[in-house]
Write an enzyme that holds these catalytic residues in place. Structure first.
Site, short mmCIF file in Angstrom:
data_model
loop_
_atom_site.label_atom_id
_atom_site.label_comp_id
_atom_site.label_asym_id
_atom_site.label_seq_id
_atom_site.Cartn_x
_atom_site.Cartn_y
_atom_site.Cartn_z
N GLY A 35 -1.99 -9.31 12.91
CA GLY A 35 -1.47 -8.81 14.24
C GLY A 35 -0.03 -8.25 14.05
O GLY A 35 0.87 -8.98 13.85
N GLU A 37 2.26 -7.72 16.65
CA GLU A 37 3.13 -8.55 17.25
C GLU A 37 3.59 -9.80 16.81
O GLU A 37 4.39 -10.68 16.71
CB GLU A 37 2.75 -8.75 18.83
CG GLU A 37 2.64 -7.26 19.56
CD GLU A 37 1.04 -6.67 19.24
OE1 GLU A 37 0.98 -5.57 19.86
OE2 GLU A 37 0.46 -7.19 18.44
N TYR A 105 -12.22 -3.70 11.55
CA TYR A 105 -11.71 -4.58 12.67
C TYR A 105 -12.93 -5.28 13.59
O TYR A 105 -13.97 -4.40 13.57
CB TYR A 105 -10.90 -4.00 13.86
CG TYR A 105 -9.60 -3.73 13.28
CD1 TYR A 105 -8.67 -4.43 13.46
CD2 TYR A 105 -9.13 -2.08 13.05
CE1 TYR A 105 -7.28 -4.15 13.19
CE2 TYR A 105 -7.76 -1.97 12.90
CZ TYR A 105 -6.95 -2.70 12.90
OH TYR A 105 -5.72 -2.51 12.23
N ARG A 169 -2.84 3.18 17.05
CA ARG A 169 -4.13 2.69 16.74
C ARG A 169 -5.06 3.67 17.08
O ARG A 169 -5.65 3.28 18.18
CB ARG A 169 -4.58 1.31 16.97
CG ARG A 169 -3.65 0.19 16.34
CD ARG A 169 -3.88 0.15 14.75
NE ARG A 169 -3.34 -1.20 14.33
CZ ARG A 169 -1.81 -1.22 13.80
NH1 ARG A 169 -1.19 -0.14 13.98
NH2 ARG A 169 -1.26 -2.23 13.46
N LYS A 227 11.82 5.62 11.79
CA LYS A 227 11.46 5.10 10.52
C LYS A 227 10.90 6.13 9.64
O LYS A 227 9.92 6.73 9.89
CB LYS A 227 10.23 4.08 10.41
CG LYS A 227 10.79 2.69 11.38
CD LYS A 227 9.65 1.79 11.57
CE LYS A 227 8.80 2.21 12.93
NZ LYS A 227 7.73 1.27 13.25
N GLY A 232 14.28 5.29 4.49
CA GLY A 232 15.28 4.48 5.28
C GLY A 232 15.06 4.70 6.66
O GLY A 232 13.62 5.03 7.03
N GLY A 259 6.18 -2.19 8.94
CA GLY A 259 6.88 -1.68 10.14
C GLY A 259 7.20 -2.72 10.93
O GLY A 259 8.26 -2.83 11.88
N ASP A 260 6.48 -3.71 11.02
CA ASP A 260 6.71 -5.11 11.71
C ASP A 260 7.96 -5.91 11.13
O ASP A 260 8.77 -6.31 12.10
CB ASP A 260 5.49 -6.01 11.80
CG ASP A 260 4.11 -5.07 12.09
OD1 ASP A 260 4.36 -4.33 12.93
OD2 ASP A 260 3.25 -5.37 11.55
N ASP A 296 0.24 -9.72 5.50
CA ASP A 296 0.81 -8.97 6.55
C ASP A 296 2.31 -9.45 6.77
O ASP A 296 3.24 -8.87 7.42
CB ASP A 296 0.21 -8.81 7.50
CG ASP A 296 -1.19 -7.96 7.40
OD1 ASP A 296 -1.45 -7.63 6.21
OD2 ASP A 296 -1.94 -7.80 8.44
#
Length: 318
Positions: A35, A37, A105, A169, A227, A232, A259-260, A296
């Site tokens: 996830g 978050e 998913y 998403r 991003k 970079g 990215g997270d 992840d």
């Protein structure tokens, strides 16, 4: 006592294939928690900062695994609630030697999709200094969308710094048009927006970092970080703009979670009060580290691991 970061989202059970190939052919999986978050929260906690997670889980094995994993990672779970009717979402993730892994998913109608404004109204916002939102929670249901808007409203009243990562998403939205409209409206209400250059192409019609940043600042966002993958990142604040070169790694194992990791690096830096460009540099470093791990969030570093990586790895030309 220092204040912490507040997140809302849907942590899921994660089954990671141990063999390459189509998911329907895999017979052996390892179990973890996923996830966007959750990944950010884990990254923040490993860097020694306070973080709390608002979510709803099913009263099932995946839900119990997730709560224990939150606690095991030092993430405050006092805002976690359980549903006796809906189940915890989970996902399958393929194994690849190059490119992006196959993802599937099982999250429709999940417990997290029942989060509502009433859940947000129970939060004591004075305990936090920052809120981080992604475009995932608003896509889960009408009630989660309203919950996110309520979080922005109450967070703004409490004077919290609000960051937003579109984290698109498309499969969760009824239409591309609705997704774009909602993402840009949410971004307009944030202090910091962190899209990828590919997301910029979808959301504002350009993959050029300077144009993406200008688009969101015109909408109302104070600062923007774009991003740009391994190259970079480009940033624009009310005071300055700049480019931060990415770090060179020997081999990319898996880009999921990069990215997270980037978001965790940036937000931890801002929470600690370091210069904006140094916070972006930290984001680039953690994003690169995460690319060298299969899971992840397994690569999200401690402060020492981060320092060691940044001092031992060269930067790209950007």
């Amino acid at each position: 006592m220092s204040k912490g970061l507040l997140l809302v989202g849907e942590p899921m059970g994660l089954l990671i294939a141990k063999q390459e190939g189509a998911l329907e052919t895999v017979r052996d999986y390892s179990l973890a928690v996923a996830g966007a978050e959750f990944n950010v929260a884990t990254g923040i906690s490993r860097l020694g900062l306070k973080v709390s997670y608002l979510t709803k889980l099913g009263d099932d094995p995946f839900g119990k695994l997730i709560e224990s994993t939150l606690r095991g990672n030092g993430i405050d779970s006092s805002l976690v609630s359980y549903s006796s009717k809906e189940r915890t979402g989970f996902m399958l993730k393929g194994k690849v030697s190059k490119g992006d892994p196959q993802i599937f998913y099982f999250r429709s109608g999940s417990a997290a999709s029942t989060l509502s404004e009433s859940d947000v109204e129970k939060i004591d916002f004075t305990k936090f200094s920052h809120i981080h939102l992604t475009g995932i929670a608003p896509a889960l249901s009408e009630t989660t969308l309203k919950a996110v808007y309520k979080m922005i409203e109450l967070g703004r009243k409490a004077g919290l710094y609000i960051s937003f990562d579109p984290n698109l998403r498309p499969q969760l939205w009824a239409s591309r048009e609705l997704m774009v409209k909602t993402m840009n409206d949410l971004a307009s209400k944030a202090d910091l927006v962190m899209p990828g250059d590919g997301e910029g192409d979808i959301l504002c019609g350009s993959s050029e970092p300077e144009k993406i940043a200008a688009f969101y600042q015109k909408l109302g966002a104070k600062s923007v970080i774009v991003k740009c993958g391994p190259q970079g990142a480009y940033y624009a604040t009310p005071e300055k703009t700049g480019k931060v070169a990415g770090f060179i790694i020997d081999k990319v194992v898996d880009t999921v979670g990069a990215g997270d990791g980037f978001a965790a690096g940036v937000l931890s830096g801002l929470m600690e009060g370091i210069d904006f460009d140094k916070a972006v540099e930290r984001g680039c470093a953690i994003g690169a580290i995460q690319c060298t791990f299969t899971g992840d969030n397994e690569g999200l570093p401690t402060p020492k691991q981060l320092q060691d990586f940044m001092s031992s790895h060269k930067r790209r030309d950007f």
